[in-house]
Design an enzyme around this catalytic site. Structure first.
Site, PDB file in Angstrom:
ATOM      1  N   GLU A   3       0.793  -1.439  -0.008  1.00 50.86           N
ATOM      2  CA  GLU A   3       0.109  -0.079   0.024  1.00 50.86           C
ATOM      3  C   GLU A   3       0.564   1.368  -0.141  1.00 50.86           C
ATOM      4  OE1 GLU A   3      -2.705   0.122   3.064  1.00 50.86           O
ATOM      5  OE2 GLU A   3      -3.635  -1.668   2.252  1.00 50.86           O
TER       6      GLU A   3
ATOM      7  N   GLU B 150      -5.638  -8.669   0.470  1.00 50.27           N
ATOM      8  CA  GLU B 150      -6.501  -7.997   1.521  1.00 50.27           C
ATOM      9  C   GLU B 150      -7.747  -7.625   1.507  1.00 50.27           C
ATOM     10  OE1 GLU B 150      -4.433  -4.544   4.223  1.00 50.27           O
ATOM     11  OE2 GLU B 150      -3.010  -5.586   4.314  1.00 50.27           O
TER      12      GLU B 150
END
Ligand code: GCO
Length: 469
Positions: free
Chosen positions: A202, A382
């Site tokens: 991320e 995720e």
């Protein structure tokens, strides 16, 4: 004067017409859940099912990195950086209890485990590698192999050694080199056990939370610097990808990046202002990185706020797969108040998680199509819900997996799904207040207990339908 007024009037008419057309032509995606056949959701047997964690959030003993340093600090108002003044501390003691946790993974039936390696343990001082720490991760991989579970290693999941942090970390382009050298060392020592790698987790969250919102270390609020960190992270990913590919075992390894997608939507769909502000935030948070990976050109320009351009030809084609981290979307309403230029709003009837994020599976469907444009296999690296009462988790899992099923039917090349997370853990600035685990953790006793709400995930793994029982 008449001409000017006429032109202004025409401009308003055109803008108003645009807004009505745009609002009608692209309404926000919403499904009629009473008519969605969630029970009949099925998945190809080839799907790789896994669970995900990150070192600092679960291991314990990560006390020499940018986050452990940050957790001890207070903000300008003297308040703790972390909710309830929590510290990651011993976390889930996963460093010592990984054998027990692998048994939990076996009980779930997953065949893969995504975890990150803790750079501050592996290279506590610049250029000095800790053999015992490497031995730990080799033991972890061997135990996973014994359990028939494949390791997927993330090389950078928000944390790095204090020496790297104090050198400016990814604010400085020259710091890509020490990160790349670290990645080469890890790859060289673990490549016999690890065939799938995420370079960076991320990048957009790391950059925006650390340099725009100030909620993550180093706590800056500088949009120009956010853009510079973002482009350095994209370049770091591309450099690491090329360097690892050139190593023995590199050609066979599958290397990608875990990209978060969070859609920022206009609260008023007929408001040009709301569209402009959310469009700028989407550019910053989602699209500039996706475009950089697609084209090898990083472009982030929000007039008067941030301007970063860099040609990164090595970023193009630097993915063997793309990891997607998806949770939800946000609605923003522009306010004419410089102190608070926009506010987040929630639609009547939306079900909220504890974060609070809206449960919005349609956004997952949209995000899967967004990353599908990169033209490489997709792994959901995720997806999960903070739900301490466990009274929304089953609904969340059923509906998000249904959305993924529809994306597969629509042609998205989705090859794996990692649930976030195996067990409750340290949720960064939220501390231990957010419970994402399939397994609830009692942090006093370190006991793990499987949550009732996890059941649809077990059904999906076992190839069953998502029949609500
Ligand atoms: C992130 C990280 C995870 C979080 C998870 C829940 O997205 O912030 O990848 O470390 O814990 O996403 O917020």
């Amino acid at each position: 004067m008449t001409v000017v007024l006429g032109l202004v009037g025409v401009a308003f008419l055109v803008a108003g017409g645009w807004m009505v057309w745009w609002n009608l032509s692209c309404p926000e995606l919403r499904w009629d859940w009473d008519r969605c056949d969630v029970d009949e959701t099925r998945f190809p047997k080839e799907i790789l099912w896994g669970v995900a964690t990150a070192a600092h959030q679960v291991e314990g003993g990560c006390d020499n990195n940018n986050w452990s340093h940050w957790e001890k600090q207070t903000n300008a108002r003297g308040q703790p950086r972390i909710k309830n003044d929590d510290k990651a501390g011993m976390a889930c003691d996963h460093w010592n209890r990984y054998s027990q946790d692998i048994r939990l993974m076996k009980e779930l039936g997953v065949k893969a485990y995504r975890f990150s390696v803790e750079w501050s343990k592996l290279e506590p001082r610049r250029g000095e590698f800790d053999d015992a720490a490497f031995a730990h991760y080799l033991d972890l991989c061997d135990a996973l192999f014994e359990a028939g579970i494949s390791p997927v290693v993330t090389l950078h999941h928000f944390t790095h050694p204090l020496w790297f942090h104090e050198s400016g970390a990814f604010e400085k382009r020259e710091n890509i080199e020490p990160f790349a050298r670290f990645c080469e060392e890890v790859f060289g020592r673990l490549r016999s056990r690890v065939k799938m790698w995420c370079t960076i987790n991320e990048p957009a969250v790391f950059a925006t939370q650390g340099y725009f919102t100030g909620l993550f270390p180093p706590g800056r609020k500088d949009l120009q610097q956010t853009g510079e960190v973002l482009v350095n992270l994209l370049e770091a990913h591309a450099v690491v990808y090329r360097r690892l590919k050139a190593l023995p075992g590199g050609a066979e390894a599958r290397i990608g990046l875990a990209k978060s997608i969070f859609q920022f939507e206009p609260w008023r769909r007929a408001s040009l202002l709301d569209w402009m502000v959310t469009g700028a935030v989407n550019r910053l948070f989602n699209d500039c990185l996706l475009d950089g990976l697609r084209t090898g050109k990083f472009r982030l320009h929000i007039p008067g706020l941030v301007r970063v351009k860099r040609s990164l030809p090595d970023a193009r084609g630097s993915l063997d797969f793309v990891g997607l981290n998806y949770y939800s979307h946000l609605h923003a309403r522009v306010r004419l108040d410089p102190k608070e230029p926009f506010e987040l709003r929630y639609r009547q009837g939306d079900t909220m998680t504890d974060m609070p994020y809206v449960i919005y599976p349609e956004g997952f469907y949209r995000a899967l199509h967004q990353v599908a444009t990169l033209g490489v296999p997709i792994y959901v690296t995720e997806n999960g819900i903070a739900d301490a009462k466990d009274d929304r988790r089953a609904l969340f899992i059923r509906r998000y997996l249904y959305a993924m099923h529809r994306a597969i039917l629509a042609g998205c090349d989705i090859q794996g799904y990692f649930y976030w997370s195996l067990m409750d853990n340290f949720e960064w600035s939220e501390g231990y207040s957010m419970r994402f685990g399939l397994y609830e953790v009692d942090f006093k006793t370190q006991e793990r207990r499987l949550r009732e709400g996890a059941k649809p995930f077990l059904q999906a793994i076992r190839g069953g339908s998502l029949q609500s029982t």
